[in-house]
Motif scaffolding. Structure first.
Motif, PDB file in Angstrom:
ATOM      1  N   PHE A 163       0.835  -1.208   0.000  1.00  0.00           N
ATOM      2  CA  PHE A 163       0.000   0.000   0.000  1.00  0.00           C
ATOM      3  C   PHE A 163       0.869   1.257   0.000  1.00  0.00           C
ATOM      4  CE2 PHE A 163      -2.925  -3.217   1.742  1.00  0.00           C
ATOM      5  CZ  PHE A 163      -3.880  -3.131   0.743  1.00  0.00           C
ATOM      6  N   TYR A 164       2.036   1.165   0.626  1.00  0.00           N
ATOM      7  CA  TYR A 164       3.003   2.278   0.530  1.00  0.00           C
ATOM      8  C   TYR A 164       3.346   2.505  -0.941  1.00  0.00           C
ATOM      9  CZ  TYR A 164       7.190   5.062   1.048  1.00  0.00           C
ATOM     10  OH  TYR A 164       8.108   6.059   0.946  1.00  0.00           O
ATOM     11  N   ASN A 165       3.496   1.413  -1.678  1.00  0.00           N
ATOM     12  CA  ASN A 165       3.749   1.472  -3.114  1.00  0.00           C
ATOM     13  C   ASN A 165       2.597   2.180  -3.837  1.00  0.00           C
ATOM     14  OD1 ASN A 165       5.384   0.730  -5.376  1.00  0.00           O
ATOM     15  ND2 ASN A 165       3.990  -0.955  -5.840  1.00  0.00           N
ATOM     16  N   TRP A 166       1.382   1.950  -3.406  1.00  0.00           N
ATOM     17  CA  TRP A 166       0.230   2.655  -3.992  1.00  0.00           C
ATOM     18  C   TRP A 166       0.314   4.150  -3.698  1.00  0.00           C
ATOM     19  CZ3 TRP A 166      -5.196  -0.120  -3.553  1.00  0.00           C
ATOM     20  CH2 TRP A 166      -5.171  -1.286  -4.330  1.00  0.00           C
ATOM     21  N   LEU A 167       0.766   4.490  -2.487  1.00  0.00           N
ATOM     22  CA  LEU A 167       0.876   5.919  -2.145  1.00  0.00           C
ATOM     23  C   LEU A 167       1.820   6.622  -3.119  1.00  0.00           C
ATOM     24  CD1 LEU A 167       1.133   5.815   1.783  1.00  0.00           C
ATOM     25  CD2 LEU A 167      -0.865   6.441   0.407  1.00  0.00           C
ATOM     26  N   ILE A 168       2.873   5.904  -3.521  1.00  0.00           N
ATOM     27  CA  ILE A 168       3.820   6.479  -4.483  1.00  0.00           C
ATOM     28  C   ILE A 168       3.112   6.699  -5.835  1.00  0.00           C
ATOM     29  CG2 ILE A 168       5.977   6.067  -5.746  1.00  0.00           C
ATOM     30  CD1 ILE A 168       6.921   4.416  -3.309  1.00  0.00           C
ATOM     31  N   VAL A 169       2.311   5.700  -6.229  1.00  0.00           N
ATOM     32  CA  VAL A 169       1.586   5.826  -7.500  1.00  0.00           C
ATOM     33  C   VAL A 169       0.596   6.991  -7.437  1.00  0.00           C
ATOM     34  CG1 VAL A 169       0.113   4.627  -9.178  1.00  0.00           C
ATOM     35  CG2 VAL A 169       1.819   3.335  -7.883  1.00  0.00           C
ATOM     36  N   PHE A 176      -1.126  13.614  -4.992  1.00  0.00           N
ATOM     37  CA  PHE A 176      -1.227  13.347  -3.556  1.00  0.00           C
ATOM     38  C   PHE A 176       0.173  13.127  -2.973  1.00  0.00           C
ATOM     39  CE2 PHE A 176      -1.913  10.003  -0.212  1.00  0.00           C
ATOM     40  CZ  PHE A 176      -2.608  10.807   0.671  1.00  0.00           C
ATOM     41  N   ASN A 177       0.726  14.167  -2.408  1.00  0.00           N
ATOM     42  CA  ASN A 177       2.072  13.974  -1.843  1.00  0.00           C
ATOM     43  C   ASN A 177       2.148  14.368  -0.367  1.00  0.00           C
ATOM     44  OD1 ASN A 177       1.834  16.665  -2.087  1.00  0.00           O
ATOM     45  ND2 ASN A 177       3.706  17.011  -3.274  1.00  0.00           N
ATOM     46  N   THR A 178       0.974  14.365   0.267  1.00  0.00           N
ATOM     47  CA  THR A 178       0.901  14.795   1.673  1.00  0.00           C
ATOM     48  C   THR A 178       1.766  13.919   2.575  1.00  0.00           C
ATOM     49  OG1 THR A 178      -1.417  15.033   1.100  1.00  0.00           O
ATOM     50  CG2 THR A 178      -0.788  15.670   3.322  1.00  0.00           C
ATOM     51  N   ILE A 179       1.828  12.611   2.267  1.00  0.00           N
ATOM     52  CA  ILE A 179       2.553  11.680   3.136  1.00  0.00           C
ATOM     53  C   ILE A 179       4.026  12.089   3.259  1.00  0.00           C
ATOM     54  CG2 ILE A 179       3.178   9.242   3.498  1.00  0.00           C
ATOM     55  CD1 ILE A 179       0.136   9.830   3.605  1.00  0.00           C
ATOM     56  N   GLU A 180       4.608  12.517   2.133  1.00  0.00           N
ATOM     57  CA  GLU A 180       6.025  12.927   2.163  1.00  0.00           C
ATOM     58  C   GLU A 180       6.262  14.068   3.137  1.00  0.00           C
ATOM     59  OE1 GLU A 180       7.573  13.784  -1.672  1.00  0.00           O
ATOM     60  OE2 GLU A 180       7.727  11.653  -2.187  1.00  0.00           O
ATOM     61  N   ILE A 181       5.282  14.967   3.186  1.00  0.00           N
ATOM     62  CA  ILE A 181       5.435  16.145   4.049  1.00  0.00           C
ATOM     63  C   ILE A 181       5.103  15.778   5.499  1.00  0.00           C
ATOM     64  CG2 ILE A 181       4.567  18.493   4.479  1.00  0.00           C
ATOM     65  CD1 ILE A 181       3.780  18.298   1.323  1.00  0.00           C
ATOM     66  N   CYS A 183       4.659  12.638   6.975  1.00  0.00           N
ATOM     67  CA  CYS A 183       5.124  11.387   7.606  1.00  0.00           C
ATOM     68  C   CYS A 183       6.555  11.034   7.176  1.00  0.00           C
ATOM     69  CB  CYS A 183       4.183  10.242   7.267  1.00  0.00           C
ATOM     70  SG  CYS A 183       2.466  10.542   7.698  1.00  0.00           S
ATOM     71  N   PRO A 184       7.528  11.851   7.557  1.00  0.00           N
ATOM     72  CA  PRO A 184       8.899  11.602   7.081  1.00  0.00           C
ATOM     73  C   PRO A 184       9.473  10.264   7.544  1.00  0.00           C
ATOM     74  CG  PRO A 184       8.862  13.267   8.829  1.00  0.00           C
ATOM     75  CD  PRO A 184       7.439  13.030   8.427  1.00  0.00           C
ATOM     76  N   LYS A 185       9.090   9.812   8.757  1.00  0.00           N
ATOM     77  CA  LYS A 185       9.638   8.535   9.250  1.00  0.00           C
ATOM     78  C   LYS A 185       9.091   7.357   8.445  1.00  0.00           C
ATOM     79  CE  LYS A 185      10.345   9.993  14.014  1.00  0.00           C
ATOM     80  NZ  LYS A 185       9.804   9.913  15.378  1.00  0.00           N
ATOM     81  N   LEU A 186       7.831   7.492   8.039  1.00  0.00           N
ATOM     82  CA  LEU A 186       7.200   6.432   7.253  1.00  0.00           C
ATOM     83  C   LEU A 186       7.868   6.346   5.876  1.00  0.00           C
ATOM     84  CD1 LEU A 186       4.875   4.659   8.199  1.00  0.00           C
ATOM     85  CD2 LEU A 186       3.314   6.061   6.868  1.00  0.00           C
ATOM     86  N   VAL A 187       8.227   7.507   5.322  1.00  0.00           N
ATOM     87  CA  VAL A 187       8.896   7.522   4.016  1.00  0.00           C
ATOM     88  C   VAL A 187      10.277   6.864   4.136  1.00  0.00           C
ATOM     89  CG1 VAL A 187       9.854   9.031   2.221  1.00  0.00           C
ATOM     90  CG2 VAL A 187       7.597   9.521   3.207  1.00  0.00           C
ATOM     91  N   MET A 188      10.983   7.144   5.233  1.00  0.00           N
ATOM     92  CA  MET A 188      12.300   6.510   5.436  1.00  0.00           C
ATOM     93  C   MET A 188      12.135   4.997   5.588  1.00  0.00           C
ATOM     94  SD  MET A 188      14.015   9.341   7.921  1.00  0.00           S
ATOM     95  CE  MET A 188      15.237   8.270   8.673  1.00  0.00           C
ATOM     96  N   TRP A 189      11.077   4.596   6.322  1.00  0.00           N
ATOM     97  CA  TRP A 189      10.769   3.171   6.460  1.00  0.00           C
ATOM     98  C   TRP A 189      10.514   2.557   5.080  1.00  0.00           C
ATOM     99  CZ3 TRP A 189       6.155   1.179   4.711  1.00  0.00           C
ATOM    100  CH2 TRP A 189       5.920  -0.179   4.978  1.00  0.00           C
ATOM    101  N   GLY A 190       9.725   3.265   4.261  1.00  0.00           N
ATOM    102  CA  GLY A 190       9.376   2.762   2.925  1.00  0.00           C
ATOM    103  C   GLY A 190      10.631   2.572   2.081  1.00  0.00           C
ATOM    104  N   GLU A 191      11.511   3.548   2.120  1.00  0.00           N
ATOM    105  CA  GLU A 191      12.744   3.456   1.322  1.00  0.00           C
ATOM    106  C   GLU A 191      13.595   2.277   1.798  1.00  0.00           C
ATOM    107  OE1 GLU A 191      13.059   5.255  -1.422  1.00  0.00           O
ATOM    108  OE2 GLU A 191      11.061   5.961  -0.816  1.00  0.00           O
ATOM    109  N   ARG A 192      13.617   2.095   3.118  1.00  0.00           N
ATOM    110  CA  ARG A 192      14.362   0.977   3.718  1.00  0.00           C
ATOM    111  C   ARG A 192      13.804  -0.371   3.210  1.00  0.00           C
ATOM    112  NH1 ARG A 192      13.401   2.535   8.997  1.00  0.00           N
ATOM    113  NH2 ARG A 192      14.932   4.183   8.675  1.00  0.00           N
TER     114      ARG A 192
END
Lengths: 223, 223
Positions: A163-169, A176-181, A183-192
């Motif tokens: 679903f994180y992958n869907w957020l990117i799509v 929709f880029n609110t998550i990047e702004i 939820c920075p820890k979640l984005v780092m988790w996603g990249e990890r």
């Protein structure tokens, strides 16, 4: 044991987040399996036989018996290949918490994502607002840990990463880029997570997800 | 350990099938607990704090931490008090099957029961037809066994018996006695379960269920 009894087969559909979860779990455990892809507009007799109740992918067929529902499949994989990398925590409270978060992701995050995909105007905006709320909740659950369970990748990570992958799509598809702004820890988790072999090999690309969306939309508008 | 940390508390609503499941599991394990009943039209601050995501009962509070969602609560109870009477099977495939059936009951049987309760005319008739279909499926799963897991009462029995109780209420409320004719083994299973102390102590009476239905209907028509 015959060859058929030893065989592990996954009935799957590549862009499905639930199929992706089963794939990641199998790769994490190092299980060799036969991958059978379904045409969801023309389901195979094998799928109808192996999941007679819901007729849905993913289905894991092991020793000739079927296991259905992604979260049940992941727990089965964890219990069968238990000497490899554990996916669920050992401690009962942590197990309950992981099960709760996976259930939350499958109900709430999936439900709101579908609103963003398929909804129009107000419904789509509602879906976006909900996704921000759920993402903030999940970021709080993650805290400063590397993964949801602590130092090791596991059950909740497997359930959320599709679903994180869907957020990117959604960034390009639904502006929709609110998550990047927010939820920075979640984005780092996603990249990890995306750097893990099990995840990068199993996730559909943004193009594949978008293509599947167009096919579904066509099918649904016919239905 | 302080008294509060040792304490087991169940936040509950007597007529709820999901609350009933948690109660039965606790009695089967011989766990002493404090029972706190909620007024669902005016939920307590404790419930809102302990289940901040869904605000729903049942919630099990153990060692000051909350566990939510009935099926997760039952698995937690089984894993914490693991030396007593086991609720889930040991073997991974049987565990997966039990989890699948509980999920089926919570989604399909509950969904169709709500249609019979709350629906009118065609929707209510649809709900009845579905309940016959689901009951036949469950009867097939039961086969000639005493309980769903074999000789011992367990997870699936706990999840289905509160809805079996609803089927009994539907006999008078919704003129619905098809199950008795079509599913004789399921009826024998139901009678067997009703003789267990854990079940007879935990199930609401038909009158209590009907009273709760009237309250809900009033609340829902206001909502």
């Amino acid at each position: 044991m015959t060859q058929e009894e030893e065989e592990v087969v996954l009935l799957d559909y590549w862009p499905s987040p639930f199929g992706t979860m089963a794939r990641i779990a199998l790769v994490e455990k190092g299980v060799n399996y036969i991958h059978k892809f379904e045409d969801l507009s023309n389901k195979s007799p094998l799928l109808l036989e192996m999941n007679p109740v819901h007729h849905k992918i993913p289905v894991l067929v092991h020793k000739g018996k079927s296991i259905c529902e992604s979260n049940i499949i992941i727990q089965y994989i964890d219990e069968i290949w238990k000497n490899n990398f554990p996916l669920l925590p050992c401690e009962p409270y942590q197990r309950a918490k992981a099960r709760f978060l996976v259930d939350f992701i499958n109900k709430k995050v999936h439900g709101s994502s579908v609103k963003v995909w398929m909804g129009q105007n107000e419904e789509q905006e509602d879906g976006k607002k909900e996704l921000v709320e759920w993402s903030k909740f999940l970021e709080e659950e993650l805290g400063d840990k590397l993964y949801f369970g602590g130092d090791e990748f596991g059950f909740v990570d497997i359930a959320f990463v599709p679903f994180y992958n869907w957020l990117i799509v959604f960034k390009t598809f639904a502006n929709f880029n609110t998550i990047e702004i927010e939820c920075p820890k979640l984005v780092m988790w996603g990249e990890r997570c995306l750097k893990r072999d099990s995840v990068s090999k199993s996730l559909p690309t943004s193009d594949q997800v978008y293509q599947a969306y167009l096919e579904f939309k066509k099918g649904w508008s016919h239905g």
